[in-house]
Scaffold this active site. Structure first.
Site, PDB file in Angstrom:
ATOM      1  N   ASN A  28      48.781  14.383  25.025  1.00 39.77           N
ATOM      2  CA  ASN A  28      49.811  13.864  25.355  1.00 39.77           C
ATOM      3  C   ASN A  28      50.015  12.427  24.780  1.00 39.77           C
ATOM      4  O   ASN A  28      51.065  11.798  24.518  1.00 39.77           O
ATOM      5  CB  ASN A  28      50.235  13.549  26.909  1.00 39.77           C
ATOM      6  N   TRP A  29      48.913  11.801  24.066  1.00 36.87           N
ATOM      7  CA  TRP A  29      49.014  10.592  23.465  1.00 36.87           C
ATOM      8  C   TRP A  29      49.735  10.637  22.318  1.00 36.87           C
ATOM      9  O   TRP A  29      50.241   9.841  21.694  1.00 36.87           O
ATOM     10  CB  TRP A  29      47.588  10.152  23.114  1.00 36.87           C
ATOM     11  N   ARG A  44      51.193  29.067  28.984  1.00 36.50           N
ATOM     12  CA  ARG A  44      49.846  28.853  28.310  1.00 36.50           C
ATOM     13  C   ARG A  44      49.257  27.891  29.282  1.00 36.50           C
ATOM     14  O   ARG A  44      49.816  27.119  30.280  1.00 36.50           O
ATOM     15  CB  ARG A  44      50.293  28.049  27.005  1.00 36.50           C
ATOM     16  N   ILE A  45      48.012  27.480  28.792  1.00 40.49           N
ATOM     17  CA  ILE A  45      47.047  26.669  29.634  1.00 40.49           C
ATOM     18  C   ILE A  45      47.193  25.119  29.436  1.00 40.49           C
ATOM     19  O   ILE A  45      46.541  24.344  29.926  1.00 40.49           O
ATOM     20  CB  ILE A  45      45.663  27.239  29.718  1.00 40.49           C
ATOM     21  N   GLU A  64      44.162  33.172  39.897  1.00 39.44           N
ATOM     22  CA  GLU A  64      45.582  33.825  39.558  1.00 39.44           C
ATOM     23  C   GLU A  64      46.536  33.071  39.418  1.00 39.44           C
ATOM     24  O   GLU A  64      46.606  31.766  39.696  1.00 39.44           O
ATOM     25  CB  GLU A  64      45.742  34.111  41.248  1.00 39.44           C
ATOM     26  N   SER A 106      47.741  14.780  29.572  1.00 36.87           N
ATOM     27  CA  SER A 106      46.675  15.573  28.745  1.00 36.87           C
ATOM     28  C   SER A 106      46.252  14.777  27.549  1.00 36.87           C
ATOM     29  O   SER A 106      46.824  13.739  27.332  1.00 36.87           O
ATOM     30  CB  SER A 106      47.351  16.853  28.547  1.00 36.87           C
ATOM     31  N   SER A 107      44.888  14.971  27.228  1.00 40.32           N
ATOM     32  CA  SER A 107      44.378  14.422  26.100  1.00 40.32           C
ATOM     33  C   SER A 107      45.261  14.391  25.020  1.00 40.32           C
ATOM     34  O   SER A 107      45.434  13.742  23.978  1.00 40.32           O
ATOM     35  CB  SER A 107      43.048  14.939  25.791  1.00 40.32           C
ATOM     36  N   ARG A 147      52.766  11.737  21.854  1.00 39.08           N
ATOM     37  CA  ARG A 147      54.268  11.569  22.045  1.00 39.08           C
ATOM     38  C   ARG A 147      54.652  10.324  21.764  1.00 39.08           C
ATOM     39  O   ARG A 147      53.813   9.485  21.533  1.00 39.08           O
ATOM     40  CB  ARG A 147      54.383  11.861  23.518  1.00 39.08           C
ATOM     41  N   ASP A 176      55.166  20.792  34.527  1.00 37.41           N
ATOM     42  CA  ASP A 176      56.007  20.805  33.019  1.00 37.41           C
ATOM     43  C   ASP A 176      57.409  20.790  33.456  1.00 37.41           C
ATOM     44  O   ASP A 176      57.814  21.462  34.351  1.00 37.41           O
ATOM     45  CB  ASP A 176      55.359  21.875  32.420  1.00 37.41           C
TER      46      ASP A 176
END
Ligand code: IPE
Ligand code: IPE
Ligand code: MG
Length: 250
Positions: free
Chosen positions: A68-69, A194-195, A207, A65-66, A71, A20
């Site tokens: 990110n569409w 964040r995930i 970890e 990511s699903s 954007r 990121d």
């Protein structure tokens, strides 16, 4: 350099990364966000090489990511072009280096051309053994779990399985990375903690290492320091620290 630097340290078998910060890296330079994505591809190439050399056996990279569409359309289309171009360009070299490349996520949403490239990259590198690179593209952790639930439900529907027989192991067996040990180390660059719907199930005991460094600036030194940080952690899986020490002594 890494060979000696990693001596005596525990090396994660599986590393996953949320790459990121490309957009902010470009913005800081008054450049379009896509400039950051192009620069980010260079870091991706380096991370594959450095982690393979360090002995990591599985590397999972979050590429798209699903979500990110959502954007702007021009950013999405540049990302798709970059994706296609970098696969065409880098597959032969990664293949020579013994990297097996696989994709996780819903690939049907990609153009025919990109889907063909994905299939040929997977086919060419299928038998490589140095490291497996999983590229998460149009991937979402929630989608992964829903998809696994659907597979189990369809077996119940066909009377091949009883609902009460469903357990953790059966659900895990239907997830995208079913044949891969869960990630030992998660790295997120770019400062967010964040995930973002990455491998939510598989990260149960991983970890976490977060760094403010933006992805295009993620250097070999940063990669090494994430590995060092991992090596300094004690993984307890619910046990006490003393139990872990005792287990290690025998
Ligand atoms: C990550 O960088 C790349 C992708 C999500 C494809 P970003 O594009 O999210 O960069 P920032 O977070 O806006 O800086
Ligand atoms: C996560 O980054 C996805 C990828 C790196 C591919 P985002 O930049 O999309 O995450 P959010 O939106 O900040 O959570
Ligand atoms: Mg981002």
């Amino acid at each position: 350099m890494l060979d000696t630097a990693t001596e005596g340290k525990s090396i994660p078998e599986h590393v996953c990364i949320i790459m990121d910060g490309n957009g902010r890296w470009a913005k800081k330079r008054l450049m379009p966000r896509t400039f950051g994505h192009k620069k980010g591809v260079e870091t991706t190439r380096s991370v594959i090489e450095v982690f393979a050399k360090a002995g990591v056996k599985h590397l999972t990279l979050f590429a798209f990511s699903s979500e990110n569409w959502n954007r702007p359309a021009d950013e999405v289309s540049t990302l798709m072009e970059l994706f296609l171009h970098s696969l065409e360009k880098n597959t032969p070299e990664l293949n020579v280096k013994g990297i097996r490349i696989r994709f996780i996520g819903e690939r049907d949403a990609f153009s025919e051309k990109l889907q063909r490239q994905i299939a040929s990259t997977e086919a060419l590198t299928r038998d490589n053994e140095t490291m497996t690179l999983n590229i998460a593209a149009n991937y979402g952790g929630q989608w992964d779990i829903v998809n696994a639930a659907k597979q189990l439900a369809s077996r119940v529907e066909k009377d091949l399985l009883k609902a009460e027989e469903i357990n953790q192991k059966l659900l895990e067996a239907e997830l995208s990375l079913a044949d891969t040990p869960d990630p030992d180390l998660f790295i997120r660059t770019g400062g967010e903690h964040r995930i973002s719907n990455f491998l939510i199930w598989q990260l149960a005991y991983t970890e976490f290492v977060f760094t403010d460094v933006l992805w295009p600036d993620f250097s070999e030194q940063e990669m090494q320091s994430a590995l060092d940080e991992y090596s300094s952690r004690q993984r307890r899986y619910g046990k006490t620290g003393d139990q872990i020490e005792a287990d290690r002594a025998c």
